[in-house]
Write a protein that holds these residues in place. Structure first.
Motif, PDB file in Angstrom:
ATOM      1  N   VAL A 196       0.725  -1.083  -0.190  1.00  0.00           N
ATOM      2  CA  VAL A 196       0.117  -0.080   0.128  1.00  0.00           C
ATOM      3  C   VAL A 196       0.963   1.271  -0.012  1.00  0.00           C
ATOM      4  CG1 VAL A 196      -2.030  -1.237   1.183  1.00  0.00           C
ATOM      5  CG2 VAL A 196      -0.370   0.142   2.475  1.00  0.00           C
ATOM      6  N   ALA A 197       0.371   2.305  -0.352  1.00  0.00           N
ATOM      7  CA  ALA A 197       1.081   3.678  -0.446  1.00  0.00           C
ATOM      8  C   ALA A 197       0.837   4.240   1.070  1.00  0.00           C
ATOM      9  CB  ALA A 197       0.657   4.456  -1.304  1.00  0.00           C
ATOM     10  N   CYS A 198       1.970   4.909   1.615  1.00  0.00           N
ATOM     11  CA  CYS A 198       1.722   5.575   2.627  1.00  0.00           C
ATOM     12  C   CYS A 198       0.940   6.729   2.637  1.00  0.00           C
ATOM     13  CB  CYS A 198       3.247   5.913   3.264  1.00  0.00           C
ATOM     14  SG  CYS A 198       3.346   7.111   4.747  1.00  0.00           S
ATOM     15  N   CYS A 214       3.280   9.876   2.865  1.00  0.00           N
ATOM     16  CA  CYS A 214       4.581  10.330   1.775  1.00  0.00           C
ATOM     17  C   CYS A 214       4.403   9.405   0.410  1.00  0.00           C
ATOM     18  CB  CYS A 214       5.966  10.101   2.405  1.00  0.00           C
ATOM     19  SG  CYS A 214       6.058   8.394   2.643  1.00  0.00           S
ATOM     20  N   GLU A 215       3.309   8.683   0.667  1.00  0.00           N
ATOM     21  CA  GLU A 215       3.099   7.818  -0.508  1.00  0.00           C
ATOM     22  C   GLU A 215       4.215   6.816  -1.050  1.00  0.00           C
ATOM     23  OE1 GLU A 215       1.520   9.967  -3.918  1.00  0.00           O
ATOM     24  OE2 GLU A 215       0.208  11.152  -2.746  1.00  0.00           O
ATOM     25  N   LYS A 216       5.090   6.526  -0.148  1.00  0.00           N
ATOM     26  CA  LYS A 216       6.155   5.371  -0.264  1.00  0.00           C
ATOM     27  C   LYS A 216       5.185   4.095  -0.089  1.00  0.00           C
ATOM     28  CE  LYS A 216      10.336   3.871   2.263  1.00  0.00           C
ATOM     29  NZ  LYS A 216      11.197   4.157   3.481  1.00  0.00           N
ATOM     30  N   PRO A 217       5.892   3.311  -1.042  1.00  0.00           N
ATOM     31  CA  PRO A 217       5.216   1.719  -0.814  1.00  0.00           C
ATOM     32  C   PRO A 217       5.568   1.024   0.303  1.00  0.00           C
ATOM     33  CG  PRO A 217       7.046   2.006  -2.417  1.00  0.00           C
ATOM     34  CD  PRO A 217       6.947   3.116  -1.883  1.00  0.00           C
ATOM     35  N   VAL A 218       4.392   0.683   1.181  1.00  0.00           N
ATOM     36  CA  VAL A 218       4.680  -0.169   2.477  1.00  0.00           C
ATOM     37  C   VAL A 218       4.049  -1.496   2.332  1.00  0.00           C
ATOM     38  CG1 VAL A 218       4.021   0.067   5.011  1.00  0.00           C
ATOM     39  CG2 VAL A 218       4.234   2.020   3.643  1.00  0.00           C
ATOM     40  N   GLU A 219       4.853  -2.482   2.810  1.00  0.00           N
ATOM     41  CA  GLU A 219       4.447  -4.054   2.613  1.00  0.00           C
ATOM     42  C   GLU A 219       3.397  -4.150   3.750  1.00  0.00           C
ATOM     43  OE1 GLU A 219       7.648  -7.172   2.367  1.00  0.00           O
ATOM     44  OE2 GLU A 219       8.442  -6.230   0.734  1.00  0.00           O
ATOM     45  N   TRP A 220       2.350  -4.764   3.482  1.00  0.00           N
ATOM     46  CA  TRP A 220       1.283  -4.993   4.555  1.00  0.00           C
ATOM     47  C   TRP A 220       1.458  -6.235   5.404  1.00  0.00           C
ATOM     48  CZ3 TRP A 220      -2.415  -1.466   5.847  1.00  0.00           C
ATOM     49  CH2 TRP A 220      -3.335  -1.866   6.774  1.00  0.00           C
ATOM     50  N   ARG A 263       2.084   0.056   9.974  1.00  0.00           N
ATOM     51  CA  ARG A 263       1.150   0.338   8.673  1.00  0.00           C
ATOM     52  C   ARG A 263      -0.154   0.824   9.109  1.00  0.00           C
ATOM     53  NH1 ARG A 263       1.689  -4.963  10.776  1.00  0.00           N
ATOM     54  NH2 ARG A 263      -0.205  -5.910  11.282  1.00  0.00           N
ATOM     55  N   PRO A 264      -0.656   1.692   7.973  1.00  0.00           N
ATOM     56  CA  PRO A 264      -0.352   1.616   6.647  1.00  0.00           C
ATOM     57  C   PRO A 264       0.804   2.818   6.445  1.00  0.00           C
ATOM     58  CG  PRO A 264      -2.426   2.952   7.185  1.00  0.00           C
ATOM     59  CD  PRO A 264      -1.904   2.175   8.422  1.00  0.00           C
ATOM     60  N   PHE A 265       1.275   3.345   7.484  1.00  0.00           N
ATOM     61  CA  PHE A 265       2.277   4.530   7.215  1.00  0.00           C
ATOM     62  C   PHE A 265       3.701   3.582   7.301  1.00  0.00           C
ATOM     63  CE2 PHE A 265      -1.097   6.217  10.003  1.00  0.00           C
ATOM     64  CZ  PHE A 265      -1.340   7.234   9.069  1.00  0.00           C
ATOM     65  N   ARG A 304       7.380   8.354  12.191  1.00  0.00           N
ATOM     66  CA  ARG A 304       7.109   9.820  11.784  1.00  0.00           C
ATOM     67  C   ARG A 304       6.028  10.178  10.776  1.00  0.00           C
ATOM     68  NH1 ARG A 304       8.872  13.163   7.381  1.00  0.00           N
ATOM     69  NH2 ARG A 304       9.668  14.992   8.060  1.00  0.00           N
ATOM     70  N   CYS A 305       5.847   9.550   9.729  1.00  0.00           N
ATOM     71  CA  CYS A 305       4.611   9.975   8.968  1.00  0.00           C
ATOM     72  C   CYS A 305       3.221   9.503   9.890  1.00  0.00           C
ATOM     73  CB  CYS A 305       4.599   8.827   7.872  1.00  0.00           C
ATOM     74  SG  CYS A 305       6.010   9.413   6.590  1.00  0.00           S
ATOM     75  N   LYS A 306       3.494   8.527  10.662  1.00  0.00           N
ATOM     76  CA  LYS A 306       2.043   8.466  11.574  1.00  0.00           C
ATOM     77  C   LYS A 306       1.821   9.539  12.451  1.00  0.00           C
ATOM     78  CE  LYS A 306       1.544   4.371  13.588  1.00  0.00           C
ATOM     79  NZ  LYS A 306       1.587   3.141  14.917  1.00  0.00           N
ATOM     80  N   LEU A 307       2.790  10.393  13.055  1.00  0.00           N
ATOM     81  CA  LEU A 307       2.683  11.179  13.881  1.00  0.00           C
ATOM     82  C   LEU A 307       2.267  12.780  13.083  1.00  0.00           C
ATOM     83  CD1 LEU A 307       5.757  10.990  16.423  1.00  0.00           C
ATOM     84  CD2 LEU A 307       3.155  10.292  16.816  1.00  0.00           C
ATOM     85  N   ILE A 308       2.960  12.655  11.877  1.00  0.00           N
ATOM     86  CA  ILE A 308       2.467  13.743  10.980  1.00  0.00           C
ATOM     87  C   ILE A 308       1.092  13.897  10.582  1.00  0.00           C
ATOM     88  CG2 ILE A 308       2.572  14.679   8.658  1.00  0.00           C
ATOM     89  CD1 ILE A 308       5.588  13.986   8.622  1.00  0.00           C
ATOM     90  N   ASP A 309       0.553  12.620  10.484  1.00  0.00           N
ATOM     91  CA  ASP A 309      -0.881  12.350  10.106  1.00  0.00           C
ATOM     92  C   ASP A 309      -1.661  12.529  11.351  1.00  0.00           C
ATOM     93  OD1 ASP A 309      -3.113  11.284   8.047  1.00  0.00           O
ATOM     94  OD2 ASP A 309      -3.655  10.156  10.034  1.00  0.00           O
ATOM     95  N   LEU A 310      -1.252  12.256  12.575  1.00  0.00           N
ATOM     96  CA  LEU A 310      -2.050  12.608  13.857  1.00  0.00           C
ATOM     97  C   LEU A 310      -2.006  13.965  14.236  1.00  0.00           C
ATOM     98  CD1 LEU A 310      -3.381  11.676  16.424  1.00  0.00           C
ATOM     99  CD2 LEU A 310      -1.026  11.258  17.480  1.00  0.00           C
ATOM    100  N   GLY A 311      -1.019  14.808  13.760  1.00  0.00           N
ATOM    101  CA  GLY A 311      -1.031  16.276  13.878  1.00  0.00           C
ATOM    102  C   GLY A 311      -1.974  16.775  13.153  1.00  0.00           C
ATOM    103  N   ALA A 312      -2.006  16.402  11.898  1.00  0.00           N
ATOM    104  CA  ALA A 312      -2.951  16.793  10.832  1.00  0.00           C
ATOM    105  C   ALA A 312      -4.417  16.689  11.366  1.00  0.00           C
ATOM    106  CB  ALA A 312      -2.774  16.103   9.496  1.00  0.00           C
ATOM    107  N   TRP A 313      -4.713  15.655  11.898  1.00  0.00           N
ATOM    108  CA  TRP A 313      -6.137  15.344  12.539  1.00  0.00           C
ATOM    109  C   TRP A 313      -6.412  16.220  13.868  1.00  0.00           C
ATOM    110  CZ3 TRP A 313     -10.310  12.975  10.662  1.00  0.00           C
ATOM    111  CH2 TRP A 313     -10.068  11.952   9.621  1.00  0.00           C
ATOM    112  N   ALA A 314      -5.237  16.401  14.467  1.00  0.00           N
ATOM    113  CA  ALA A 314      -5.514  17.247  15.728  1.00  0.00           C
ATOM    114  C   ALA A 314      -5.570  18.585  15.388  1.00  0.00           C
ATOM    115  CB  ALA A 314      -4.087  17.188  16.551  1.00  0.00           C
ATOM    116  N   ALA A 315      -4.862  18.928  14.357  1.00  0.00           N
ATOM    117  CA  ALA A 315      -5.035  20.657  13.825  1.00  0.00           C
ATOM    118  C   ALA A 315      -6.258  20.788  13.035  1.00  0.00           C
ATOM    119  CB  ALA A 315      -3.931  20.922  13.168  1.00  0.00           C
TER     120      ALA A 315
END
Length: 63
Positions: free
Chosen positions: A7-9, A12-18, A25-27, A31-42
């Protein structure tokens, strides 16, 4: 032979093996997981839904 699902993260859209080898996963990373969490919080992300009835009717109560 089992195929590997990739799947794509969402950040950042980097490929991630599930699988267990990708604990964030899916991040692709924590770091990418925390960036997404911050976007939800904001409130940069939202799930569409019905308007809150308290907001709809609050104008009528203040008259």
């Amino acid at each position: 032979m089992a195929s590997v699902t990739t799947v794509a993260c969402p950040t950042c859209e980097k490929p991630v093996e599930w699988g267990e080898q990708s604990p964030s996963r899916p991040f692709c990373s924590e770091r990418c997981k925390l960036i997404d969490l911050g976007a939800w919080a904001a409130e940069e992300h939202s799930i569409p839904g019905e308007p809150d009835l308290n907001d709809v009717f609050s104008g009528e109560l203040n008259s």
